[in-house]
Design an enzyme around this catalytic site. Structure first.
Site, PDB file in Angstrom:
ATOM      1  N   ARG A  76      27.338  -9.489  11.953  1.00 50.57           N
ATOM      2  CA  ARG A  76      27.847  -8.440  12.810  1.00 50.57           C
ATOM      3  C   ARG A  76      29.267  -8.480  13.292  1.00 50.57           C
ATOM      4  O   ARG A  76      29.680  -9.766  13.317  1.00 50.57           O
ATOM      5  CB  ARG A  76      27.000  -8.327  14.035  1.00 50.57           C
ATOM      6  CG  ARG A  76      26.947  -9.369  15.146  1.00 50.57           C
ATOM      7  CD  ARG A  76      25.782  -9.220  16.188  1.00 50.57           C
ATOM      8  NE  ARG A  76      25.983 -10.446  16.998  1.00 50.57           N
ATOM      9  CZ  ARG A  76      24.798 -11.031  17.455  1.00 50.57           C
ATOM     10  NH1 ARG A  76      23.538 -10.703  16.951  1.00 50.57           N
ATOM     11  NH2 ARG A  76      24.707 -12.052  18.144  1.00 50.57           N
ATOM     12  N   ARG A  94      -0.751  -0.841   5.755  1.00 50.90           N
ATOM     13  CA  ARG A  94      -1.131  -0.220   4.513  1.00 50.90           C
ATOM     14  C   ARG A  94      -1.556  -1.137   3.588  1.00 50.90           C
ATOM     15  O   ARG A  94      -1.908  -2.361   3.486  1.00 50.90           O
ATOM     16  CB  ARG A  94       0.132   0.533   4.104  1.00 50.90           C
ATOM     17  CG  ARG A  94       0.435   1.562   5.121  1.00 50.90           C
ATOM     18  CD  ARG A  94       1.896   2.123   5.096  1.00 50.90           C
ATOM     19  NE  ARG A  94       2.278   2.519   3.684  1.00 50.90           N
ATOM     20  CZ  ARG A  94       3.308   2.442   2.993  1.00 50.90           C
ATOM     21  NH1 ARG A  94       4.630   2.041   3.802  1.00 50.90           N
ATOM     22  NH2 ARG A  94       3.553   2.760   1.751  1.00 50.90           N
ATOM     23  N   ALA A 138     -28.765  18.666 -12.025  1.00 47.22           N
ATOM     24  CA  ALA A 138     -28.096  19.006 -12.926  1.00 47.22           C
ATOM     25  C   ALA A 138     -27.220  20.578 -12.381  1.00 47.22           C
ATOM     26  O   ALA A 138     -26.598  21.052 -13.131  1.00 47.22           O
ATOM     27  CB  ALA A 138     -28.805  19.648 -14.248  1.00 47.22           C
ATOM     28  N   LYS A 187     -21.967  19.851  -6.479  1.00 45.75           N
ATOM     29  CA  LYS A 187     -22.570  19.602  -4.940  1.00 45.75           C
ATOM     30  C   LYS A 187     -23.294  18.083  -4.765  1.00 45.75           C
ATOM     31  O   LYS A 187     -22.697  17.548  -3.588  1.00 45.75           O
ATOM     32  CB  LYS A 187     -23.808  20.369  -4.842  1.00 45.75           C
ATOM     33  CG  LYS A 187     -24.706  20.480  -3.402  1.00 45.75           C
ATOM     34  CD  LYS A 187     -25.516  21.521  -3.398  1.00 45.75           C
ATOM     35  CE  LYS A 187     -27.061  21.007  -3.912  1.00 45.75           C
ATOM     36  NZ  LYS A 187     -28.065  21.927  -3.540  1.00 45.75           N
ATOM     37  N   ARG A 204     -23.781  27.477  -3.722  1.00 48.67           N
ATOM     38  CA  ARG A 204     -23.713  27.736  -2.121  1.00 48.67           C
ATOM     39  C   ARG A 204     -22.699  26.854  -1.628  1.00 48.67           C
ATOM     40  O   ARG A 204     -22.289  27.041  -0.574  1.00 48.67           O
ATOM     41  CB  ARG A 204     -25.068  27.765  -1.482  1.00 48.67           C
ATOM     42  CG  ARG A 204     -25.937  28.860  -1.825  1.00 48.67           C
ATOM     43  CD  ARG A 204     -27.499  28.568  -1.613  1.00 48.67           C
ATOM     44  NE  ARG A 204     -27.904  27.789  -2.770  1.00 48.67           N
ATOM     45  CZ  ARG A 204     -29.259  27.447  -2.512  1.00 48.67           C
ATOM     46  NH1 ARG A 204     -30.216  27.893  -1.315  1.00 48.67           N
ATOM     47  NH2 ARG A 204     -30.138  26.650  -3.308  1.00 48.67           N
ATOM     48  N   ASN A 237       8.534 -15.777  13.809  1.00 46.40           N
ATOM     49  CA  ASN A 237       8.729 -14.790  14.943  1.00 46.40           C
ATOM     50  C   ASN A 237       9.629 -13.528  14.464  1.00 46.40           C
ATOM     51  O   ASN A 237      10.759 -14.018  13.963  1.00 46.40           O
ATOM     52  CB  ASN A 237       9.235 -15.457  16.302  1.00 46.40           C
ATOM     53  CG  ASN A 237       9.109 -14.675  17.361  1.00 46.40           C
ATOM     54  OD1 ASN A 237       9.334 -13.519  17.330  1.00 46.40           O
ATOM     55  ND2 ASN A 237       8.553 -15.154  18.517  1.00 46.40           N
ATOM     56  N   ASN A 272      13.059  -2.841   1.411  1.00 45.33           N
ATOM     57  CA  ASN A 272      12.483  -3.317   0.244  1.00 45.33           C
ATOM     58  C   ASN A 272      12.724  -2.409  -0.850  1.00 45.33           C
ATOM     59  O   ASN A 272      12.364  -2.607  -2.029  1.00 45.33           O
ATOM     60  CB  ASN A 272      11.015  -3.588   0.339  1.00 45.33           C
ATOM     61  CG  ASN A 272      10.286  -2.194   0.746  1.00 45.33           C
ATOM     62  OD1 ASN A 272      11.054  -1.353   1.698  1.00 45.33           O
ATOM     63  ND2 ASN A 272       9.181  -2.053   0.552  1.00 45.33           N
ATOM     64  N   LEU A 292     -33.478  15.098  -9.967  1.00 42.65           N
ATOM     65  CA  LEU A 292     -32.995  16.464 -10.809  1.00 42.65           C
ATOM     66  C   LEU A 292     -31.360  16.583  -9.938  1.00 42.65           C
ATOM     67  O   LEU A 292     -31.491  16.846  -8.853  1.00 42.65           O
ATOM     68  CB  LEU A 292     -33.822  17.593 -10.125  1.00 42.65           C
ATOM     69  CG  LEU A 292     -35.202  17.406 -10.697  1.00 42.65           C
ATOM     70  CD1 LEU A 292     -36.083  18.799 -10.401  1.00 42.65           C
ATOM     71  CD2 LEU A 292     -35.326  17.227 -12.112  1.00 42.65           C
ATOM     72  N   TYR A 325       9.049  -2.868  10.390  1.00 40.38           N
ATOM     73  CA  TYR A 325       8.395  -2.448   8.881  1.00 40.38           C
ATOM     74  C   TYR A 325       8.669  -3.654   8.050  1.00 40.38           C
ATOM     75  O   TYR A 325       9.778  -4.022   7.814  1.00 40.38           O
ATOM     76  CB  TYR A 325       9.024  -1.177   8.584  1.00 40.38           C
ATOM     77  CG  TYR A 325       8.752  -1.112   7.021  1.00 40.38           C
ATOM     78  CD1 TYR A 325       7.311  -0.853   6.787  1.00 40.38           C
ATOM     79  CD2 TYR A 325       9.612  -0.995   5.858  1.00 40.38           C
ATOM     80  CE1 TYR A 325       6.975  -0.762   5.423  1.00 40.38           C
ATOM     81  CE2 TYR A 325       9.297  -1.057   4.676  1.00 40.38           C
ATOM     82  CZ  TYR A 325       7.798  -0.695   4.300  1.00 40.38           C
ATOM     83  OH  TYR A 325       7.311  -0.620   3.133  1.00 40.38           O
TER      84      TYR A 325
END
Ligand code: UD1
Ligand code: CA
Length: 459
Positions: free
Chosen positions: A443, A336, A12, A24, A17, A380, A389, A10, A369
């Site tokens: 650089r 992630r 339904a 629920k 509450r 490495n 990205n 059951l 990252y």
């Protein structure tokens, strides 16, 4: 041969509450909805068919619980538990000579070792009805069991109970086995003249008693399984019980859990032998952890696969990722979705990866990252390396071929490819592909003013 039986769950009702938009019984405990827990338990008893009575949010329920063994019955208006069973009349009629196990959908703690004896007791005795009771220290909210001399039974719902009746600690568990024939002839006699204006399934017990049908009662010796989860506090308590059960099972299978009090492992998680779980670890969803792993404090894993002999150091979060054998990740790393760490590699402090394949034996020790990146073997990655990205519109890929050395503080502006065994000098912002075995440095020249500090002081 044992006679087959049907099962009717059951589900339904809305569950007011719970104060929730979500139905629920769709609320989850340790990654599994309450209803799914009941379905899984019932399924293990091998009924011929499982029917679920649905009403509120029926499409949602049907989508989430669907399995070939389950059929759904629609109860248009939720007029009570007897009315819910009556909605299944047509299907039950076809199997009149059989039994049906009727069970509330909000009993996520119920186990087969409780249901099985109930079914066999019912069959052995040839009962019309066998139902389950429990003795509870705090029976509030449950239907109370009233027994009269001639072994007849009656359930008084909380709302209808006098204060004397409310003191009764024997309650109706919400689990019944009926002879279908007898159930169907008794159901139409149930009225809704009560405080809730509902058709109570529990009234069938009194009706069958009056008809002097054979009724059996089984008091469970596991009352903790009987909590009908009606509010969020009961949800939390049920979670506590399921959590304990899951951890017990894992330890029996050879997993070490240092601190069961602070460990949360979802019901569907698998963990191999001799893996050690330190305190405050959370493993969610359909995660799979191999043998001989070490999961240190505050590791949080969601829907991921971890191979054998992997070490995951403190405060590391891993989502929808794969970590192959003998790798080490963390502390304070964040993998992630769609990250694959190939075997024997090392991902260290404050390293974040997303949609990245990190080749076997490669290392990214610190503050890095890597997003949308393909890293081959034995690469490495120096401290502070970042893949750029995202150009504000689109994501682009970075390829780092085998044996590459990326100096610290490097930005790799994607799309870009670093050829096999190439070197990138520290502090470079790489915007063009680097040829295999080359050195790329980007650089400005360092300038130096001799004695500058001394002269400054004199001023
Ligand atoms: C019910 C029993 C009570 C028992 C308790 C055990 C009745 C009248 N009372 O009370 O004696 O002690 O369970 O937990 O049965 N449902 C429907 N359709 C409806 C109404 C309910 O499918 O029209 C479903 C609900 O979704 C729920 C189950 O039936 O899964 C039980 O309903 P609920 O309202 O929770 O009953 P309780 O008040 O807990
Ligand atoms: Ca209930």
């Amino acid at each position: 041969m044992k006679q087959g039986f049907l099962a009717l769950i059951l589900a339904a009702g809305q569950g007011t509450r719970f104060k929730s938009k979500k139905l629920k019984v769709l609320h989850t405990i340790l990654g599994k909805s309450m209803l799914q827990s009941v379905v899984d338990c019932v399924q293990k008893l091998k009924p011929e068919k499982i029917y679920i009575v649905v009403g509120h949010q029926k499409d949602e329920v049907m989508r989430k619980i669907s399995s070939p063994e389950v059929s759904f019955i629609f109860q248009r208006k939720q007029l009570g538990t007897a009315h819910a069973v009556l909605s299944a009349r047509k299907d039950l009629k076809k199997e009149k000579e059989k039994n049906v196990l009727v069970i509330n959908g909000d009993l996520p703690l119920i186990t087969t070792s409780t249901l099985r004896p109930l079914l066999s007791f019912h069959r052995r005795k040839g009962n019309s009805l066998t139902f389950m009771s429990a003795e509870l220290e705090n029976p509030t909210g449950f239907g109370r069991l009233i027994r009269s001399e001639n072994n007849s039974f009656k359930i008084i719902e909380e709302k209808e109970a006098t204060s004397a009746q409310k003191k009764i600690k024997d309650i109706n568990a919400g689990v019944y086995v009926f002879k279908i024939k007898d159930l169907l002839q008794a159901l139409p006699e149930v009225s809704n003249l009560n405080k809730k204006g509902e058709y109570y399934l529990t009234d069938v017990i009194e009706i069958l008693s009056r008809q002097e049908k054979k009724i059996g009662l089984q008091k469970t010796s596991h009352p903790e399984e009987i909590v009908g989860v009606n509010n969020r506090l009961e949800l939390a308590r049920a979670a506590e019980v399921l959590r304990g059960r899951k951890i017990k099972k894992l330890t029996e299978e050879g997993v070490t859990v240092y601190d069961p009090q602070t460990t949360w492992i979802d019901l569907n998680v698998c963990i191999g032998r001799d893996t050690v779980i330190h305190s405050s670890v959370i493993i969610e969803g359909n995660s799979k952890i191999g043998n001989n792993c070490q999961l240190y404090p505050f590791v949080h894993i969601i829907d991921s696969r971890v191979g054998n002999r992997v070490k995951i150091l403190s405060s590391t979060m891993i989502e929808e990722s794969i970590i192959e054998e003998k790798s080490q990740v963390g502390p304070f790393a964040h993998l992630r979705p769609k990250t694959v760490i190939r075997s024997g590699s090392k991902v260290g402090n404050f390293v974040e990866m997303k949609n990245t394949v990190f080749g076997p034996g490669s290392k990214a020790g610190h503050l890095t990252y890597l997003g949308d990146c393909e890293v081959e073997e034995k690469v490495n990655i120096g401290a502070g390396t970042i893949t750029c990205n995202y150009d504000g519109l689109k994501k682009h890929k970075t390829y780092i071929e085998a044996g590459v050395f990326i100096g610290s503080g490097t930005e790799l502006v994607a799309p870009v490819r670093i050829g096999k065994k190439a070197y990138v000098g520290a502090g470079s912002t790489i915007t063009k592909d680097v040829k295999p075995e080359a050195l790329a440095v980007e650089r400005s020249q360092q300038m130096e003013k001799r004695g500058w500090a001394r002269k400054r002081k004199k001023k």
